[in-house]
Write a protein that holds these residues in place. Structure first.
Motif, PDB file in Angstrom:
ATOM      1  N   TYR A   1       0.842  -1.197   0.000  1.00 49.58           N
ATOM      2  CA  TYR A   1       0.000   0.000   0.000  1.00 49.58           C
ATOM      3  C   TYR A   1       0.879   1.250   0.000  1.00 49.58           C
ATOM      4  CZ  TYR A   1      -3.028   3.555   2.114  1.00 49.58           C
ATOM      5  OH  TYR A   1      -3.717   4.694   2.384  1.00 49.58           O
ATOM      6  N   ASP A   2       0.588   2.140  -0.897  1.00 50.05           N
ATOM      7  CA  ASP A   2       1.335   3.398  -1.030  1.00 50.05           C
ATOM      8  C   ASP A   2       0.577   4.479  -0.268  1.00 50.05           C
ATOM      9  OD1 ASP A   2       2.624   5.715  -1.767  1.00 50.05           O
ATOM     10  OD2 ASP A   2       2.746   5.207  -3.900  1.00 50.05           O
ATOM     11  N   ARG A   3       1.147   4.937   0.854  1.00 50.76           N
ATOM     12  CA  ARG A   3       0.458   5.940   1.658  1.00 50.76           C
ATOM     13  C   ARG A   3       0.328   7.272   0.927  1.00 50.76           C
ATOM     14  NH1 ARG A   3      -0.222   4.732   7.066  1.00 50.76           N
ATOM     15  NH2 ARG A   3       0.801   2.830   7.804  1.00 50.76           N
ATOM     16  N   ALA A   4       1.203   7.520  -0.039  1.00 48.63           N
ATOM     17  CA  ALA A   4       1.138   8.787  -0.766  1.00 48.63           C
ATOM     18  C   ALA A   4      -0.033   8.832  -1.733  1.00 48.63           C
ATOM     19  CB  ALA A   4       2.451   9.012  -1.523  1.00 48.63           C
ATOM     20  N   THR A   5      -0.368   7.700  -2.314  1.00 50.01           N
ATOM     21  CA  THR A   5      -1.457   7.663  -3.303  1.00 50.01           C
ATOM     22  C   THR A   5      -2.703   6.985  -2.764  1.00 50.01           C
ATOM     23  OG1 THR A   5      -0.743   5.534  -4.225  1.00 50.01           O
ATOM     24  CG2 THR A   5       0.249   7.544  -5.148  1.00 50.01           C
ATOM     25  N   GLY A   6      -2.546   6.218  -1.695  1.00 55.32           N
ATOM     26  CA  GLY A   6      -3.685   5.486  -1.145  1.00 55.32           C
ATOM     27  C   GLY A   6      -4.079   4.293  -1.979  1.00 55.32           C
ATOM     28  N   ASP A   7      -3.179   3.797  -2.816  1.00 55.20           N
ATOM     29  CA  ASP A   7      -3.518   2.685  -3.689  1.00 55.20           C
ATOM     30  C   ASP A   7      -2.504   1.558  -3.528  1.00 55.20           C
ATOM     31  OD1 ASP A   7      -5.036   1.299  -5.488  1.00 55.20           O
ATOM     32  OD2 ASP A   7      -5.073   2.909  -6.982  1.00 55.20           O
ATOM     33  N   ILE A   8      -2.812   0.427  -4.161  1.00 56.98           N
ATOM     34  CA  ILE A   8      -1.962  -0.744  -4.082  1.00 56.98           C
ATOM     35  C   ILE A   8      -1.045  -0.795  -5.296  1.00 56.98           C
ATOM     36  CG2 ILE A   8      -1.943  -3.277  -4.108  1.00 56.98           C
ATOM     37  CD1 ILE A   8      -2.899  -2.065  -1.475  1.00 56.98           C
ATOM     38  N   ALA A   9       0.209  -1.134  -5.059  1.00 56.52           N
ATOM     39  CA  ALA A   9       1.157  -1.328  -6.161  1.00 56.52           C
ATOM     40  C   ALA A   9       0.988  -2.757  -6.666  1.00 56.52           C
ATOM     41  CB  ALA A   9       2.581  -1.090  -5.682  1.00 56.52           C
ATOM     42  N   ARG A  10       0.255  -2.900  -7.747  1.00 57.10           N
ATOM     43  CA  ARG A  10      -0.090  -4.231  -8.239  1.00 57.10           C
ATOM     44  C   ARG A  10       1.145  -5.070  -8.591  1.00 57.10           C
ATOM     45  NH1 ARG A  10      -4.938  -4.541 -11.307  1.00 57.10           N
ATOM     46  NH2 ARG A  10      -6.618  -3.480 -10.191  1.00 57.10           N
ATOM     47  N   THR A  11       2.192  -4.427  -9.059  1.00 57.65           N
ATOM     48  CA  THR A  11       3.366  -5.181  -9.506  1.00 57.65           C
ATOM     49  C   THR A  11       4.102  -5.855  -8.365  1.00 57.65           C
ATOM     50  OG1 THR A  11       4.684  -3.160  -9.402  1.00 57.65           O
ATOM     51  CG2 THR A  11       3.717  -3.736 -11.540  1.00 57.65           C
ATOM     52  N   SER A  12       3.809  -5.469  -7.142  1.00 62.71           N
ATOM     53  CA  SER A  12       4.518  -6.057  -6.004  1.00 62.71           C
ATOM     54  C   SER A  12       3.664  -7.064  -5.239  1.00 62.71           C
ATOM     55  CB  SER A  12       4.977  -4.951  -5.043  1.00 62.71           C
ATOM     56  OG  SER A  12       3.866  -4.283  -4.475  1.00 62.71           O
TER      57      SER A  12
END
Length: 608
Positions: free
Chosen positions: A356-367
């Motif tokens: 989870y990227d706290r800056a964007t509030g989204d999930i990094a699918r590639t990881s």
């Protein structure tokens, strides 16, 4: 149901003895999604805290999603093939591993949570229903109690949650003693600590979801929304009484609708819990679903569903088909998205990590990383689960330990035609003849056979003894055995419906009583796979104009499993429940010195 459904609020204070998880961790592949919040944001009141208190937060946070599906009330280790999984070895060979049992599942999940501060446990439906006697005898109160102790956070409904109707499902959620049988102990049943989600199940009168459509998990600035649905075709596989007054909507349309609503609320990380699934190319739990090559990958309903669910959803936890898989299926934008299923009966659990990227509030699918793990039986049993099983077993013992028959070997339920399927069909045929001597044959749906009969003793009864509890585990639905008249043309059509219409892609081959034979040619397609000229009853061709008296359970007699022609029978006679018929047959046809041998399963000639 208000459009702004809030996170599930417990009726009583949460347990404080839960396992704590201390370090950064994993998000799971069908249950994780997180929305950005300031690092100083307080934990939501509805979040379960699995960990300690970190002082600061980096930009990226791993979230762990532990998931499983299709438990079906299997608190004790499942018997026979239902209690094993297949594992592919590095050299390509396979081995089987004994697996399952709530005492072991609890130990594995609690161990997996250690070191993971952000951990969620979710399920994909069918937690109850078609349950062994230990849970089914008590309308699955023991299973809900066990799931509470297991710290399940959220689950979707499955089709089996509707076996006893919407009112009983509401009781499992909210608590209260059974309306006819009352309280089983000196304490009132408290219901589930976790929310059941039913976004695509609507009350026909109000047009609103029967239960909450979604739930939001919050912890230290991380928010993950869960949307829960069951398969749209639930009415086709549940008795009409169980789904009376309900509508079941399209899975994709429903998930996309509530994903938008969650996005409007600032929840950008979303997991869909879907009680529908697929069919991987291998039965091994650790099969590489994304490996290249002809015939690899996954097929079935979940593929089209996954390809059409909005990219706003980050992962899918699925179920229903009782298969094990960890696959990536592209979303409508062409980006990979994790789709998982953990077999059934508590034999596996899935551990998924989403970043989870706290800056964007989204999930990094590639990881995203995800894997299924075996619930092995070589770990210590969870003592609280052992106590729970012992307590309910004491109540069930006077009924469950009673011998009802004897077998000379395991009688399995596997295969296009199974030995156990033949045995049950013969039992219903024999029962039908006691009700009406003109009964000609019996038909049994394979999905109604929930476990094998095993030769090895499950308790103190001795090898080869079939107890009432074991019979209950085989046939737990309390269907009645019904007699109906059909023309020969209708009977032929019934057999063709096994491999056509809604059953064409995934055939449902009926188990048939002695005397009925035919050829199933799998090299052909659709209804032609049943070779009409081969259908015989006691050696004679079926006469399309003659009348045949057929015994089947009430689910099939009502047109269930896509057998609409069975719903058109006439001159109905409703008999006793199917377990009583099975018990009657075993008792009459077996003894300690003359046990039943497994039927040959040679009534259907299969051409491949």
């Amino acid at each position: 149901m208000p459009a702004t459904a809030q996170s599930h609020q417990p009726r009583r204070r949460r347990r404080t003895s839960r396992l704590l998880v201390a370090a950064a961790t994993v998000v799971t592949a069908g249950a994780l999604a997180a929305a950005a919040l300031p690092a100083s944001a307080s934990t939501g009141a509805d979040a379960r805290d699995h960990g300690g208190h970190g002082k600061g937060h980096g930009r990226y946070q791993d979230v762990q999603l532990l998931s499983f599906n299709d438990l079906h009330g299997n608190l004790e280790p499942p018997a026979g093939s239902s209690g094993r999984v297949t594992e592919v070895q590095p050299d390509g060979t396979t081995k089987t591993i004994d697996a399952g049992g709530i005492e072991y599942l609890a130990t594995h999940l609690r161990e997996a949570r250690k070191g993971n501060r952000y951990s969620i446990t979710a399920a994909g439906g069918d937690m109850v229903g078609a349950s062994p006697l230990l849970s089914g005898l008590f309308h699955d109160e023991p299973t809900i109690e066990a799931l509470n102790k297991l710290d399940l956070d959220v689950t979707s409904v499955g089709n089996h949650e509707f076996d006893e109707g919407a009112r009983e499902l509401a009781r499992l959620q909210n608590g209260g003693c059974h309306p006819t049988e009352g309280c089983y102990t000196d304490k009132e049943f408290e219901g589930a600590d976790f929310p059941y989600l039913a976004a695509n199940v609507l009350d026909e009168k109000t047009g609103k979801p029967l239960l909450k459509p979604y739930w939001v998990w919050k912890q230290r600035g991380v928010k993950v929304g869960f949307i829960g649905v069951t398969l749209e075709g639930t009415p086709n596989i549940v008795s009409a009484e169980g789904v009376k007054g309900l509508q079941f909507k399209d899975e994709v349309e429903t998930i996309n609708k509530y994903a938008k609503e969650l996005q409007r609320q600032g929840v950008k990380s979303i997991v869909a819990l879907i009680h529908e699934g697929g069919f991987p190319a291998s039965s091994s739990y650790n099969y590489d679903c994304d490996s290249p090559g002809a015939g690899d990958g996954i097929s079935g309903p979940i593929v089209d569903i996954a390809k059409n669910i909005t990219p706003q959803v980050d992962a899918l936890v699925t179920g229903h088909t009782h298969n094990a898989y960890v696959c990536t299926i592209p979303d409508p934008a062409g980006n990979p998205r994790m789709v998982t299923s953990a077999s059934s009966f508590g034999r596996l659990y899935t551990d998924t990590t989403l970043t989870y990227d706290r800056a964007t509030g989204d999930i990094a699918r590639t990881s995203v990383k995800s894997a299924n793990h075996v619930v092995t039986r070589d770990v210590p049993k969870a003592p609280d689960m052992t106590r729970l099983i012992d307590r309910w077993s004491t109540l069930a013992a006077p009924i469950g330990n009673r011998p009802i028959g004897y077998v000379s070997a395991d009688i399995d339920r596997n295969g296009t035609e199974s030995p156990l399927g033949d045995l049950i069909a013969d039992a219903q045929f024999a029962y039908g003849r006691t009700q009406d001597p003109e009964t000609d044959l019996a038909l049994m749906n394979p999905g109604g056979i929930r476990a094998p009969l095993t030769y090895a003793a499950s308790g103190a009864e001795g090898d080869g003894v079939v107890t009432y509890a074991e019979g209950f585990t085989v046939q737990p639905f309390a269907n009645t055995v019904n007699l109906r008249d059909y023309t020969g043309a209708q009977l032929i059509q019934v057999l063709k419906e096994q491999v056509s219409g809604p059953n064409e892609a995934s055939p449902k081959i009926l188990q048939i009583s002695s005397g009925l034979t035919y050829t199933l040619d799998l090299t052909k397609s659709g209804a032609d796979r049943v070779v009409t000229d081969s259908i015989r009853l006691n050696g004679a061709p079926i006469d399309p104009t003659a009348t045949y008296r057929v015994a089947s359970n009430s689910f099939l007699a009502g047109g269930g499993d896509g057998f609409t022609t069975l719903g058109e029978g006439t001159n109905e006679l409703v008999g006793a429940d199917d377990l009583a018929a099975f018990e009657q047959y075993l008792t009459a046809n077996s003894s300690a010195t003359d046990p039943i041998t497994p039927p040959a399963a040679d009534r259907i000639t299969v051409v491949q």
